[in-house]
Design a protein around this motif. Structure first.
Motif, PDB file in Angstrom:
ATOM      1  N   LYS A  94     -18.764  36.361  -7.528  1.00  0.00           N
ATOM      2  CA  LYS A  94     -18.956  36.728  -6.129  1.00  0.00           C
ATOM      3  C   LYS A  94     -18.403  38.132  -5.865  1.00  0.00           C
ATOM      4  O   LYS A  94     -17.258  38.437  -6.200  1.00  0.00           O
ATOM      5  CB  LYS A  94     -18.271  35.723  -5.214  1.00  0.00           C
ATOM      6  CG  LYS A  94     -18.502  35.986  -3.747  1.00  0.00           C
ATOM      7  CD  LYS A  94     -17.843  34.939  -2.884  1.00  0.00           C
ATOM      8  CE  LYS A  94     -18.095  35.237  -1.420  1.00  0.00           C
ATOM      9  NZ  LYS A  94     -17.452  34.264  -0.552  1.00  0.00           N
ATOM     10  N   GLY A  95     -19.227  38.969  -5.280  1.00  0.00           N
ATOM     11  CA  GLY A  95     -18.807  40.314  -4.912  1.00  0.00           C
ATOM     12  C   GLY A  95     -18.872  41.333  -6.035  1.00  0.00           C
ATOM     13  O   GLY A  95     -18.545  42.497  -5.819  1.00  0.00           O
ATOM     14  N   LEU A  96     -19.263  40.937  -7.233  1.00  0.00           N
ATOM     15  CA  LEU A  96     -19.341  41.876  -8.354  1.00  0.00           C
ATOM     16  C   LEU A  96     -20.751  42.425  -8.492  1.00  0.00           C
ATOM     17  O   LEU A  96     -21.731  41.713  -8.263  1.00  0.00           O
ATOM     18  CB  LEU A  96     -18.934  41.199  -9.661  1.00  0.00           C
ATOM     19  CG  LEU A  96     -17.471  40.799  -9.795  1.00  0.00           C
ATOM     20  CD1 LEU A  96     -17.233  40.102 -11.123  1.00  0.00           C
ATOM     21  CD2 LEU A  96     -16.573  42.029  -9.686  1.00  0.00           C
ATOM     22  N   GLY A  97     -20.844  43.683  -8.881  1.00  0.00           N
ATOM     23  CA  GLY A  97     -22.134  44.310  -9.106  1.00  0.00           C
ATOM     24  C   GLY A  97     -22.030  45.388 -10.165  1.00  0.00           C
ATOM     25  O   GLY A  97     -20.935  45.723 -10.621  1.00  0.00           O
ATOM     26  N   PRO A  98     -23.160  45.941 -10.579  1.00  0.00           N
ATOM     27  CA  PRO A  98     -23.165  46.993 -11.600  1.00  0.00           C
ATOM     28  C   PRO A  98     -22.239  48.151 -11.231  1.00  0.00           C
ATOM     29  O   PRO A  98     -22.194  48.581 -10.080  1.00  0.00           O
ATOM     30  CB  PRO A  98     -24.631  47.446 -11.637  1.00  0.00           C
ATOM     31  CG  PRO A  98     -25.394  46.248 -11.164  1.00  0.00           C
ATOM     32  CD  PRO A  98     -24.508  45.607 -10.128  1.00  0.00           C
TER      33      PRO A  98
END
Length: 122
Positions: A94-98
């Motif tokens: 949750k809340g993580l992206g590239p």
């Protein structure tokens, strides 16, 4: 004249071997530093004493509970690089992206690897 050739050969041999102690001590060559620019050190100490690896998120697949991480070599994965990992707890995505920097713990799971702990370290 023959003695000076042996001395020159010995000096060249010493010069060729001299970088090895620095590399064995965990220091990186300039080529390796440029190649891994932007990644933090491989490990960071945590309160319980277990080291966490660090890397950068390349992709997140929340539906499949998988994350792709670009990381430096680890004791368990000495080749380093970019790898897709299964994630034990899908909520940790949750809340993580590239581009996000993360610290993570990975364990062997049969023939693959699974991330058992994942923390955003931006």
């Amino acid at each position: 004249m023959f003695t000076s050739r042996i001395t020159l050969a010995a000096a060249l041999a010493v010069a060729a071997v001299a970088p090895l102690p620095a590399y064995a001590a965990g220091l990186h060559s300039l080529h390796e530093i440029d190649q891994n620019q932007g990644l933090e050190d491989c490990t960071a100490e945590v309160p319980n004493g277990a080291p966490l690896a660090s890397g950068r998120i390349v992709a997140v697949d929340k539906d499949a509970s998988r994350v792709t991480i670009d990381f430096r070599p680890l004791p368990l994965l000495p080749e380093g690089g970019v790898r897709v990992f299964a994630v034990e707890d899908p909520a940790s995505l949750k809340g993580l992206g590239p581009g996000d920097r993360v610290r993570f713990e990975v364990e062997r799971d049969g023939r693959g690897f699974v991330v058992t702990r994942l923390e955003n370290s931006n």
